[in-house]
Design a protein around this motif. Structure first.
Motif, PDB file in Angstrom:
ATOM      1  N   ASN A  10       0.801  -1.224   0.000  1.00 56.20           N
ATOM      2  CA  ASN A  10       0.000   0.000   0.000  1.00 56.20           C
ATOM      3  C   ASN A  10       0.835   1.277   0.000  1.00 56.20           C
ATOM      4  O   ASN A  10       0.579   2.206   0.767  1.00 56.20           O
ATOM      5  CB  ASN A  10      -0.987   0.006   1.168  1.00 56.20           C
ATOM      6  N   LYS A  11       1.833   1.320  -0.873  1.00 57.62           N
ATOM      7  CA  LYS A  11       2.640   2.528  -1.026  1.00 57.62           C
ATOM      8  C   LYS A  11       1.735   3.639  -1.541  1.00 57.62           C
ATOM      9  O   LYS A  11       1.008   3.452  -2.506  1.00 57.62           O
ATOM     10  CB  LYS A  11       3.785   2.286  -2.010  1.00 57.62           C
ATOM     11  N   PRO A  12       1.750   4.800  -0.894  1.00 56.40           N
ATOM     12  CA  PRO A  12       0.954   5.922  -1.408  1.00 56.40           C
ATOM     13  C   PRO A  12       1.415   6.285  -2.826  1.00 56.40           C
ATOM     14  O   PRO A  12       2.610   6.232  -3.132  1.00 56.40           O
ATOM     15  CB  PRO A  12       1.264   7.055  -0.429  1.00 56.40           C
ATOM     16  N   GLN A  13       0.476   6.641  -3.678  1.00 55.19           N
ATOM     17  CA  GLN A  13       0.779   6.918  -5.089  1.00 55.19           C
ATOM     18  C   GLN A  13       1.814   8.005  -5.285  1.00 55.19           C
ATOM     19  O   GLN A  13       2.639   7.915  -6.187  1.00 55.19           O
ATOM     20  CB  GLN A  13      -0.495   7.306  -5.846  1.00 55.19           C
ATOM     21  N   ASN A  14       1.784   9.029  -4.457  1.00 53.28           N
ATOM     22  CA  ASN A  14       2.689  10.158  -4.668  1.00 53.28           C
ATOM     23  C   ASN A  14       4.099   9.930  -4.121  1.00 53.28           C
ATOM     24  O   ASN A  14       4.973  10.758  -4.316  1.00 53.28           O
ATOM     25  CB  ASN A  14       2.107  11.450  -4.088  1.00 53.28           C
ATOM     26  N   VAL A  15       4.333   8.795  -3.440  1.00 52.29           N
ATOM     27  CA  VAL A  15       5.669   8.501  -2.917  1.00 52.29           C
ATOM     28  C   VAL A  15       6.467   7.802  -4.017  1.00 52.29           C
ATOM     29  O   VAL A  15       6.081   6.725  -4.480  1.00 52.29           O
ATOM     30  CB  VAL A  15       5.598   7.617  -1.654  1.00 52.29           C
ATOM     31  N   PRO A  16       7.593   8.399  -4.438  1.00 54.31           N
ATOM     32  CA  PRO A  16       8.421   7.765  -5.470  1.00 54.31           C
ATOM     33  C   PRO A  16       8.963   6.415  -4.998  1.00 54.31           C
ATOM     34  O   PRO A  16       9.253   6.239  -3.804  1.00 54.31           O
ATOM     35  CB  PRO A  16       9.569   8.762  -5.678  1.00 54.31           C
ATOM     36  N   ILE A  17       9.109   5.483  -5.904  1.00 54.58           N
ATOM     37  CA  ILE A  17       9.575   4.136  -5.567  1.00 54.58           C
ATOM     38  C   ILE A  17      10.942   4.160  -4.878  1.00 54.58           C
ATOM     39  O   ILE A  17      11.212   3.370  -3.982  1.00 54.58           O
ATOM     40  CB  ILE A  17       9.575   3.212  -6.812  1.00 54.58           C
ATOM     41  N   GLU A  18      11.799   5.116  -5.269  1.00 53.80           N
ATOM     42  CA  GLU A  18      13.133   5.188  -4.661  1.00 53.80           C
ATOM     43  C   GLU A  18      13.099   5.716  -3.225  1.00 53.80           C
ATOM     44  O   GLU A  18      14.095   5.638  -2.508  1.00 53.80           O
ATOM     45  CB  GLU A  18      14.102   6.028  -5.508  1.00 53.80           C
ATOM     46  N   GLU A  19      11.942   6.217  -2.790  1.00 55.93           N
ATOM     47  CA  GLU A  19      11.778   6.685  -1.419  1.00 55.93           C
ATOM     48  C   GLU A  19      10.973   5.702  -0.578  1.00 55.93           C
ATOM     49  O   GLU A  19      10.637   5.992   0.567  1.00 55.93           O
ATOM     50  CB  GLU A  19      11.109   8.067  -1.395  1.00 55.93           C
ATOM     51  N   TRP A  20      10.657   4.543  -1.147  1.00 52.30           N
ATOM     52  CA  TRP A  20       9.828   3.576  -0.437  1.00 52.30           C
ATOM     53  C   TRP A  20      10.680   2.444   0.110  1.00 52.30           C
ATOM     54  O   TRP A  20      11.741   2.123  -0.405  1.00 52.30           O
ATOM     55  CB  TRP A  20       8.739   3.028  -1.357  1.00 52.30           C
ATOM     56  N   VAL A  21      10.205   1.811   1.173  1.00 49.81           N
ATOM     57  CA  VAL A  21      10.911   0.698   1.803  1.00 49.81           C
ATOM     58  C   VAL A  21      10.631  -0.603   1.048  1.00 49.81           C
ATOM     59  O   VAL A  21       9.647  -0.702   0.323  1.00 49.81           O
ATOM     60  CB  VAL A  21      10.498   0.561   3.283  1.00 49.81           C
TER      61      VAL A  21
END
Length: 91
Positions: A10-21
């Motif tokens: 459930n990564k928020p849409q506006n969070v870039p993939i490179e900033e996600w865990v």
């Protein structure tokens, strides 16, 4: 504190993939913050990955997405003890 990510869904849409865990990856927590708008929820700042202004309004990673490494080792020790107990019963 070292943690392992146990939930990267459930990564928020506006969070870039490179900033996600990434689930299964280990991270170092640099700060623990009580989230102001969400009652009784804590957030982590991590050394290895950070949320930038591109991820607004998100600033922290929800602590429930992680498990401290020392707890994980305690669980493994408990599993080992249980296995040994079962083996003793079989003898």
């Amino acid at each position: 504190m070292k943690v392992i990510c146990i939930d990267a869904d459930n990564k928020p849409q506006n969070v870039p993939i490179e900033e996600w865990v990434k689930e299964g990856d280990m991270y170092n927590v640099t700060r623990i913050v009580r989230m102001g708008l969400q009652k009784d929820i804590y957030g982590f700042l991590l050394k290895e990955v950070q949320l930038s202004s591109r991820s607004f309004p998100y600033e922290l990673y929800n602590a429930s997405r992680f498990l401290p490494i020392d707890i994980l080792s305690d669980i493994k020790k408990e599993e080992k003890i249980n296995v040994e107990d079962v083996n003793l019963e079989l003898i």
